[in-house]
Design an enzyme around this catalytic site. Sequence first.
Site, PDB file in Angstrom:
ATOM      1  N   TYR A 292       0.437  -1.404  -0.126  1.00  0.00           N
ATOM      2  CA  TYR A 292      -0.497   0.047  -0.072  1.00  0.00           C
ATOM      3  C   TYR A 292       0.458   0.904  -0.311  1.00  0.00           C
ATOM      4  O   TYR A 292       0.464   2.025  -0.330  1.00  0.00           O
ATOM      5  CB  TYR A 292      -1.059   0.333   1.317  1.00  0.00           C
ATOM      6  CG  TYR A 292      -1.779  -1.068   1.472  1.00  0.00           C
ATOM      7  CD1 TYR A 292      -3.554  -1.355   0.255  1.00  0.00           C
ATOM      8  CD2 TYR A 292      -1.861  -1.881   2.224  1.00  0.00           C
ATOM      9  CE1 TYR A 292      -4.180  -2.372   0.573  1.00  0.00           C
ATOM     10  CE2 TYR A 292      -2.017  -3.079   1.914  1.00  0.00           C
ATOM     11  CZ  TYR A 292      -3.160  -3.328   1.411  1.00  0.00           C
ATOM     12  OH  TYR A 292      -4.466  -4.744   1.072  1.00  0.00           O
TER      13      TYR A 292
ATOM     14  N   HIS B  58     -15.407  -7.266  -0.468  1.00  0.00           N
ATOM     15  CA  HIS B  58     -16.067  -8.412  -0.636  1.00  0.00           C
ATOM     16  C   HIS B  58     -16.869  -9.505   0.145  1.00  0.00           C
ATOM     17  O   HIS B  58     -16.532 -10.649  -0.022  1.00  0.00           O
ATOM     18  CB  HIS B  58     -14.442  -9.429  -0.901  1.00  0.00           C
ATOM     19  CG  HIS B  58     -13.068  -8.785  -1.523  1.00  0.00           C
ATOM     20  ND1 HIS B  58     -12.848  -8.236  -2.676  1.00  0.00           N
ATOM     21  CD2 HIS B  58     -11.931  -8.235  -0.280  1.00  0.00           C
ATOM     22  CE1 HIS B  58     -12.144  -7.725  -2.590  1.00  0.00           C
ATOM     23  NE2 HIS B  58     -10.815  -7.343  -1.138  1.00  0.00           N
TER      24      HIS B  58
ATOM     25  N   ASP C 265     -26.065  -2.514  -0.741  1.00  0.00           N
ATOM     26  CA  ASP C 265     -27.605  -1.904  -0.610  1.00  0.00           C
ATOM     27  C   ASP C 265     -27.477  -0.924  -0.631  1.00  0.00           C
ATOM     28  O   ASP C 265     -28.199   0.031  -1.063  1.00  0.00           O
ATOM     29  CB  ASP C 265     -28.591  -2.710  -0.123  1.00  0.00           C
ATOM     30  CG  ASP C 265     -29.022  -4.557  -0.492  1.00  0.00           C
ATOM     31  OD1 ASP C 265     -28.496  -4.502  -1.581  1.00  0.00           O
ATOM     32  OD2 ASP C 265     -28.947  -5.129   0.600  1.00  0.00           O
TER      33      ASP C 265
ATOM     34  N   HIS D  74      -9.528   0.709  -5.369  1.00  0.00           N
ATOM     35  CA  HIS D  74      -8.488  -0.082  -4.922  1.00  0.00           C
ATOM     36  C   HIS D  74      -6.832   0.248  -4.863  1.00  0.00           C
ATOM     37  O   HIS D  74      -6.288   0.256  -5.791  1.00  0.00           O
ATOM     38  CB  HIS D  74      -8.863  -1.366  -4.380  1.00  0.00           C
ATOM     39  CG  HIS D  74      -9.615  -1.373  -4.784  1.00  0.00           C
ATOM     40  ND1 HIS D  74     -10.619  -2.103  -3.513  1.00  0.00           N
ATOM     41  CD2 HIS D  74     -11.361  -2.076  -5.843  1.00  0.00           C
ATOM     42  CE1 HIS D  74     -11.877  -2.430  -3.221  1.00  0.00           C
ATOM     43  NE2 HIS D  74     -11.908  -2.444  -4.852  1.00  0.00           N
ATOM     44  N   ILE D  75      -6.487   0.854  -3.343  1.00  0.00           N
ATOM     45  CA  ILE D  75      -4.907   0.856  -4.052  1.00  0.00           C
ATOM     46  C   ILE D  75      -4.333   0.157  -4.473  1.00  0.00           C
ATOM     47  O   ILE D  75      -3.093   0.338  -5.884  1.00  0.00           O
ATOM     48  CB  ILE D  75      -4.174   1.476  -2.884  1.00  0.00           C
ATOM     49  CG1 ILE D  75      -5.132   2.441  -1.882  1.00  0.00           C
ATOM     50  CG2 ILE D  75      -2.734   1.435  -2.573  1.00  0.00           C
ATOM     51  CD1 ILE D  75      -4.342   2.733  -0.412  1.00  0.00           C
ATOM     52  N   SER D  76      -4.650  -0.952  -4.522  1.00  0.00           N
ATOM     53  CA  SER D  76      -3.200  -2.185  -5.039  1.00  0.00           C
ATOM     54  C   SER D  76      -4.080  -3.074  -6.163  1.00  0.00           C
ATOM     55  O   SER D  76      -5.382  -2.594  -6.529  1.00  0.00           O
ATOM     56  CB  SER D  76      -3.473  -3.766  -3.967  1.00  0.00           C
ATOM     57  OG  SER D  76      -4.388  -3.987  -3.488  1.00  0.00           O
TER      58      SER D  76
END
Length: 145
Positions: free
Chosen positions: A22, A79, A86, A101-103
């Site tokens: 990260y 995940h 919702d 997402h950083i990665s």
Amino acid sequence: MLIYVLNGPNLDRLGKRQPDIYGTTTLEDVLEGMQQRAEELGAELVCVQSNHEGVLIDAVHEAADKQAAVIINPGGFTHTSVALRDALAEIADGQGFVEVHISNVHAREPFRHHSYLSPIARAVIAGCGTQGYELALRYLCADAN
């Protein structure tokens, strides 16, 4: 334009936790840079980080009530959280949201390859490091004009 920047679990540890994945930039650094860029782009940011799913859901509801767009790095909730998905469905029907997402989650463990959020996101940015946040900000601001 009003944009909520939401960060999920463990992102308060950015810069300390797994820097090989990260990086060493802190969440405070990321948000400071985003505030500067938002001013240049004429946007207002509301930033929320929480390790608790319900706090993030409440922030999504607040964003929906204010007709704001959302930039979200949901962390591990990507995940696992149908409840967060919702809540974001209401944003998807309005101003929209960008999942960040950083990665590159697709180059990591198989369980990270599935996102409950991606199918309803306006865009997904993964693997660009912390620059992904600014890309999401620029995208939402450009799309609003």
